[in-house]
Design an enzyme around this catalytic site. Structure first.
Site, PDB file in Angstrom:
ATOM      1  CG  HIS A 159      -2.464   0.492   1.033  1.00  0.00           C
ATOM      2  ND1 HIS A 159      -3.526   0.321   1.543  1.00  0.00           N
ATOM      3  CD2 HIS A 159      -2.761   1.419  -0.283  1.00  0.00           C
ATOM      4  CE1 HIS A 159      -4.640   1.095   1.033  1.00  0.00           C
ATOM      5  NE2 HIS A 159      -3.871   1.460  -0.187  1.00  0.00           N
ATOM      6  CG  ASP A 191      -6.059  -0.391   4.508  1.00  0.00           C
ATOM      7  OD1 ASP A 191      -6.089  -1.371   5.455  1.00  0.00           O
ATOM      8  OD2 ASP A 191      -5.318   0.300   4.176  1.00  0.00           O
ATOM      9  CG  HIS A 245      -4.148  -1.616   8.785  1.00  0.00           C
ATOM     10  ND1 HIS A 245      -4.135  -2.537   7.848  1.00  0.00           N
ATOM     11  CD2 HIS A 245      -3.789  -2.013   9.982  1.00  0.00           C
ATOM     12  CE1 HIS A 245      -3.720  -3.716   8.522  1.00  0.00           C
ATOM     13  NE2 HIS A 245      -3.642  -3.260   9.672  1.00  0.00           N
ATOM     14  CG  HIS A 278       2.538  -1.420   4.354  1.00  0.00           C
ATOM     15  ND1 HIS A 278       1.883  -2.467   4.285  1.00  0.00           N
ATOM     16  CD2 HIS A 278       2.912  -1.391   5.863  1.00  0.00           C
ATOM     17  CE1 HIS A 278       1.976  -3.314   5.513  1.00  0.00           C
ATOM     18  NE2 HIS A 278       2.626  -2.350   6.442  1.00  0.00           N
ATOM     19  CG  ASP A 310      -4.588  -2.967   2.614  1.00  0.00           C
ATOM     20  OD1 ASP A 310      -4.749  -4.255   2.619  1.00  0.00           O
ATOM     21  OD2 ASP A 310      -4.041  -2.312   3.137  1.00  0.00           O
ATOM     22  CG  ASP A 338      -5.193  -4.843   5.335  1.00  0.00           C
ATOM     23  OD1 ASP A 338      -6.231  -4.000   5.431  1.00  0.00           O
ATOM     24  OD2 ASP A 338      -4.232  -4.858   5.695  1.00  0.00           O
ATOM     25  CD  GLU A 352      -0.114  -4.070   1.891  1.00  0.00           C
ATOM     26  OE1 GLU A 352       0.320  -4.982   2.374  1.00  0.00           O
ATOM     27  OE2 GLU A 352       0.371  -2.746   1.925  1.00  0.00           O
TER      28      GLU A 352
HETATM   29  N1  LIG Z   1      -1.011  -1.055   4.517  1.00  0.00           N
HETATM   30  C1  LIG Z   1      -0.852  -2.025   5.464  1.00  0.00           C
HETATM   31  N2  LIG Z   1      -1.450  -2.907   5.324  1.00  0.00           N
HETATM   32  N3  LIG Z   1      -0.690  -0.960   6.661  1.00  0.00           N
HETATM   33  C2  LIG Z   1      -0.624  -1.726   7.870  1.00  0.00           C
HETATM   34  C3  LIG Z   1       0.107  -0.667   8.707  1.00  0.00           C
HETATM   35  C4  LIG Z   1      -0.132  -1.259  10.115  1.00  0.00           C
HETATM   36  C5  LIG Z   1       0.256  -0.383  11.228  1.00  0.00           C
HETATM   37  N4  LIG Z   1      -0.351   0.718  11.300  1.00  0.00           N
HETATM   38  C6  LIG Z   1       2.023   0.099  10.828  1.00  0.00           C
HETATM   39  O1  LIG Z   1       2.066   1.115  10.739  1.00  0.00           O
HETATM   40  O2  LIG Z   1       2.733  -0.698  10.613  1.00  0.00           O
HETATM   41 MN   LIG Z   2      -3.430  -0.411   3.600  1.00  0.00          MN
HETATM   42 MN   LIG Z   3      -4.352  -2.778   5.540  1.00  0.00          MN
END
Ligand SMILES: NC(=[NH2+])NCCC[C@H](N)C(=O)O
Ligand SMILES: [Mn+2]
Ligand SMILES: [Mn+2]
Length: 311
Positions: free
Chosen positions: A99, A126, A128, A143, A229, A231, A274
């Site tokens: 991402h 997402d 996140h 990401h 994403d 996830d 992702e």
């Molecule tokens: N694009 C993603 N899957 N991002 C996940 C980030 C998870 C967490 N907030 C971090 O900064 O590590």
């Molecule tokens: Mn993401």
């Molecule tokens: Mn994510």
């Protein structure tokens, strides 16, 4: 149905995550039949192959946790430029890659929208919010930072490319959110990003939440970028991702979102990110993502009555 000219661009970026395998994402989407699914719906498809990053330069940052800053910056430079150009040619579909690539797509598509004089909106699907700055990231995985960068939050200057048109945080709607770090939570509220977490989905359903956002985009004559994403989806249906979070969107919620987006006719560009084929089970996550893109691009179970009640 209006047919579109879909331009596929692979971005095998994986340095934004803590693990390897997202570099196989573009191949996974191709093997899962993305181009054929779009053609079946009557769209023309042009696969531009995979992007190459810009040359790297050495970059040190006081936050020692940060991983692979020169690599992610090099990809961002190349992708921001490519997105800006592709935005004028058709419907770009970016095959990630992690991402972190959204640093490039958001800045490039936003710059394109600004030139046409239309406001730029983002639907962020997402688990996140990816709203960390270079200073606030704890994992150091970049990401987790693209939305903070693209909205012009301080701290990226001198590292990431300057933004021609920072994204207005009030034009961003996030759906599916269920893993937010403390620094992100405060910043999201202060910036005015619309965040629909899983509780909001449970209470209201995705339909009304998305409808309200699409209405805003339509009334503003906006340009809409969708960033999906893997996830966002529940790990039970989409295991092929490095950052699974339990309690994600169901198969039906995800398809409903895609079908509503299609009916709105508002989406002009798309990130698919992702996907980690190394973690997938016989391609099921890639296949599900392709089915979701098909719903976004017009596949439906039955014809639905038009507003006039004919068809
Ligand atoms: N694009 C993603 N899957 N991002 C996940 C980030 C998870 C967490 N907030 C971090 O900064 O590590
Ligand atoms: Mn993401
Ligand atoms: Mn994510």
């Amino acid at each position: 149905m209006t047919s579109k000219h879909c331009i596929l661009l692979g971005v095998p970026l994986q340095e934004g995550t803590g693990r390897l395998g997202c570099d196989m994402g573009p191949g996974g989407f191709r093997a899962a039949g993305l181009a054929g699914a779009l053609q079946e719906l009557g769209h023309s498809v042009e696969d531009r192959g995979n992007l190459a990053p810009a040359p790297q330069r050495p970059l040190g940052h006081p936050n020692q946790a940060i991983k692979h800053l020169p690599e992610v910056v090099a990809w961002t430079e190349a992708l921001a430029e490519a997105s800006y150009r592709l935005g004028a040619e058709g419907m770009p579909i970016i095959l990630g890659g992690d991402h972190g690539l959204a640093a490039g797509t958001l800045s490039g598509f936003s710059r394109r929208a600004a030139e046409t004089g239309r406001p730029f909106f983002v639907l962020w699907l997402d688990a996140h919010p990816d709203f960390h700055t270079l200073d606030s990231t704890v994992s150091g995985n970049l990401h987790g930072c693209p939305v903070a960068y693209a909205t012009g939050r301080p701290g990226f200057e001198g590292y990431f490319p300057p933004l021609a048109a920072p994204v207005n945080p009030e034009n961003i709607c996030m759906i599916g959110i269920r893993s937010v770090d403390p620094a992100e939570r405060t910043a999201l509220t202060a910036a005015g990003v619309t965040v629909h977490d899983m509780r909001a989905i449970d209470e209201h359903g995705v339909g009304p939440l998305l409808q309200a956002f699409l209405k805003r985009v339509a009334e503003a004559n906006g340009v809409l970028h969708v960033s999906l994403d893997v996830d966002f989806l529940d790990p039970g249906i989409a295991p092929g991702v490095g950052t699974t979070v339990p309690g994600g969107a169901t198969f039906r919620e995800a398809h409903l979102i895609m079908e509503m987006l299609h009916d709105s006719g508002l989406a002009t560009s798309l990130d698919l990110v992702e996907l980690n084929p190394f973690l997938d089970e016989r391609g099921r996550t890639a296949l599900l993502m392709v089915d979701l893109v098909a719903s976004l691009m017009g596949r439906r179970v039955m014809d639905r009555p038009t507003r006039a009640g004919t068809a």
